[in-house]
Design an enzyme around this catalytic site. Structure first.
Site, PDB file in Angstrom:
ATOM      1  N   ASN A  28      12.872  26.522   4.738  1.00 43.64           N
ATOM      2  CA  ASN A  28      11.644  26.021   5.349  1.00 43.64           C
ATOM      3  C   ASN A  28      11.766  26.250   6.851  1.00 43.64           C
ATOM      4  O   ASN A  28      12.592  25.625   7.514  1.00 43.64           O
ATOM      5  CB  ASN A  28      11.429  24.539   5.041  1.00 43.64           C
ATOM      6  CG  ASN A  28      10.158  23.988   5.680  1.00 43.64           C
ATOM      7  OD1 ASN A  28       9.827  24.283   6.820  1.00 43.64           O
ATOM      8  ND2 ASN A  28       9.444  23.159   4.943  1.00 43.64           N
ATOM      9  N   GLU A  72       6.537  26.843   4.570  1.00 46.00           N
ATOM     10  CA  GLU A  72       5.858  26.288   5.748  1.00 46.00           C
ATOM     11  C   GLU A  72       5.789  27.329   6.872  1.00 46.00           C
ATOM     12  O   GLU A  72       6.196  27.083   8.004  1.00 46.00           O
ATOM     13  CB  GLU A  72       6.529  24.988   6.217  1.00 46.00           C
ATOM     14  CG  GLU A  72       5.566  24.082   6.946  1.00 46.00           C
ATOM     15  CD  GLU A  72       6.128  22.699   7.265  1.00 46.00           C
ATOM     16  OE1 GLU A  72       5.390  21.933   7.905  1.00 46.00           O
ATOM     17  OE2 GLU A  72       7.278  22.381   6.886  1.00 46.00           O
ATOM     18  N   ASP A 100      11.154  24.064  -0.819  1.00 45.70           N
ATOM     19  CA  ASP A 100      11.245  22.742  -0.232  1.00 45.70           C
ATOM     20  C   ASP A 100      10.551  21.807  -1.212  1.00 45.70           C
ATOM     21  O   ASP A 100       9.329  21.793  -1.306  1.00 45.70           O
ATOM     22  CB  ASP A 100      10.555  22.738   1.136  1.00 45.70           C
ATOM     23  CG  ASP A 100      10.495  21.347   1.765  1.00 45.70           C
ATOM     24  OD1 ASP A 100      11.001  20.391   1.146  1.00 45.70           O
ATOM     25  OD2 ASP A 100       9.933  21.228   2.873  1.00 45.70           O
ATOM     26  N   ASN A 159      10.667  18.560  -1.116  1.00 42.84           N
ATOM     27  CA  ASN A 159      10.249  17.341  -0.415  1.00 42.84           C
ATOM     28  C   ASN A 159      10.650  16.062  -1.167  1.00 42.84           C
ATOM     29  O   ASN A 159       9.973  15.037  -1.069  1.00 42.84           O
ATOM     30  CB  ASN A 159       8.738  17.357  -0.140  1.00 42.84           C
ATOM     31  CG  ASN A 159       8.425  17.841   1.272  1.00 42.84           C
ATOM     32  OD1 ASN A 159       9.043  17.378   2.237  1.00 42.84           O
ATOM     33  ND2 ASN A 159       7.491  18.758   1.402  1.00 42.84           N
ATOM     34  N   ASP A 183      13.712  22.363  11.566  1.00 43.07           N
ATOM     35  CA  ASP A 183      14.280  21.053  11.235  1.00 43.07           C
ATOM     36  C   ASP A 183      14.960  21.088   9.862  1.00 43.07           C
ATOM     37  O   ASP A 183      15.616  20.117   9.474  1.00 43.07           O
ATOM     38  CB  ASP A 183      13.227  19.944  11.301  1.00 43.07           C
ATOM     39  CG  ASP A 183      11.970  20.249  10.492  1.00 43.07           C
ATOM     40  OD1 ASP A 183      11.794  21.406  10.055  1.00 43.07           O
ATOM     41  OD2 ASP A 183      11.154  19.330  10.307  1.00 43.07           O
ATOM     42  N   HIS A 184      14.793  22.192   9.146  1.00 50.84           N
ATOM     43  CA  HIS A 184      15.528  22.460   7.903  1.00 50.84           C
ATOM     44  C   HIS A 184      16.623  23.478   8.192  1.00 50.84           C
ATOM     45  O   HIS A 184      16.665  24.078   9.268  1.00 50.84           O
ATOM     46  CB  HIS A 184      14.610  23.054   6.837  1.00 50.84           C
ATOM     47  CG  HIS A 184      13.542  22.141   6.335  1.00 50.84           C
ATOM     48  ND1 HIS A 184      13.530  21.612   5.063  1.00 50.84           N
ATOM     49  CD2 HIS A 184      12.415  21.679   6.940  1.00 50.84           C
ATOM     50  CE1 HIS A 184      12.451  20.864   4.897  1.00 50.84           C
ATOM     51  NE2 HIS A 184      11.759  20.890   6.028  1.00 50.84           N
TER      52      HIS A 184
END
Length: 271
Positions: free
Chosen positions: A11, A39, A152, A154, A250-251
């Protein structure tokens, strides 16, 4: 005969932002034959693919109708036999959440599961998406017994997959209903490849909140990025791991090394 390939799931939290942070340099090292991105937050015409193509990758994209939102892409050095955009559910497809490539008798799926963190309406859509997705996959497995599902998700599945399970028991991404869905998913014939290779390894995460700048350094993260395979591919798993040192988002990327039919290797683009 077969050889192995490395498949990545990453991601990038905005591909244009990630490119500014050195994503192209990492891609140039050809870390794997297939790289699934989630994303992307961009339309295909707004993505500079020159570095990817120079590294020998064909690029496939499925973007959200809303600009700067969601979207998935796959970079592959192995030319697919077929490309399928979406999964047929109108809202999911409008949000650019699923891209599928067929390689012989293997189906590769790249999926960006919805997040429920922005409010109750999105959380309810997340549950709807998960229910639709499970039924879709059940039907798909009958047509393609060998499936690789990157993405991802989530959702942090178990307490070992999150740094503070007690403090996050009411947080989207670790709610009992979401974790129960993961239980059902893995019980239905899917293998969590990272946990298959590292069954008891703790403090291994793939996402860290950007709201608190120090959490990545302190490794206070969540494991919400997965590569799952169906049972018929279990014996083909060679390795699976997480690469927190790769930082453009951030991943971080997760990967799977898998035995793969040699015949598909002949279709790599010429550099």
């Amino acid at each position: 005969m077969s050889s192995s390939i490395r498949i990545f799931s990453y991601n990038v939290n905005g591909i244009r932002s990630a490119l500014k942070k050195g994503l192209a340099d990492w891609i140039a090292t050809s870390p794997g034959e297939i790289i699934c991105l989630q994303e992307t937050k961009a339309q295909p015409e707004d993505i500079d693919t020159s570095a990817f193509e120079k590294a020998g990758y064909n690029c496939y994209w499925f973007s959200a109708q809303k600009k700067g939102y969601s979207g998935v892409g796959i970079l592959t050095q192995i030319k697919p036999d077929q490309v399928f955009h979406g999964n047929g559910f109108p809202q999911s497809d409008a949000e650019g959440r699923v891209l599928q490539l067929q390689f012989g008798d293997i189906l590769l799926i790249n999926a960006y599961y919805p997040s429920g963190t922005s409010g109750e309406e999105r959380q309810q859509y997340k549950y709807q998406w998960l229910d639709e997705w499970f039924e879709y996959l059940e039907k798909l497995k009958k047509q393609y017994p060998k499936i690789i599902l990157c993405g991802d998700y989530n959702i942090a599945h178990k307490e070992i997959d999150i740094h503070d399970p007690k403090g996050n028991k009411n947080s989207s991404g670790f709610l009992p209903e979401e974790r129960a869905w993961m239980d059902k998913f893995f019980a239905s014939g899917w293998i969590d490849t990272f946990r298959y290779m590292h069954p008891h390894e703790a403090h291994r995460y793939s996402w860290w909140s950007m709201r608190f700048p120090t959490v990545r350094q302190q490794n206070k993260g969540w494991r919400i990025d997965y590569i799952a395979v169906t049972e018929p591919l279990k014996s083909s798993i060679i390795d699976a791991d997480i690469l927190p040192q790769v930082q453009h988002s951030d991943h971080c990327p997760v990967y799977l090394e898998l035995k793969f039919p040699l015949k598909t290797q002949d279709s790599r683009p010429k550099k």
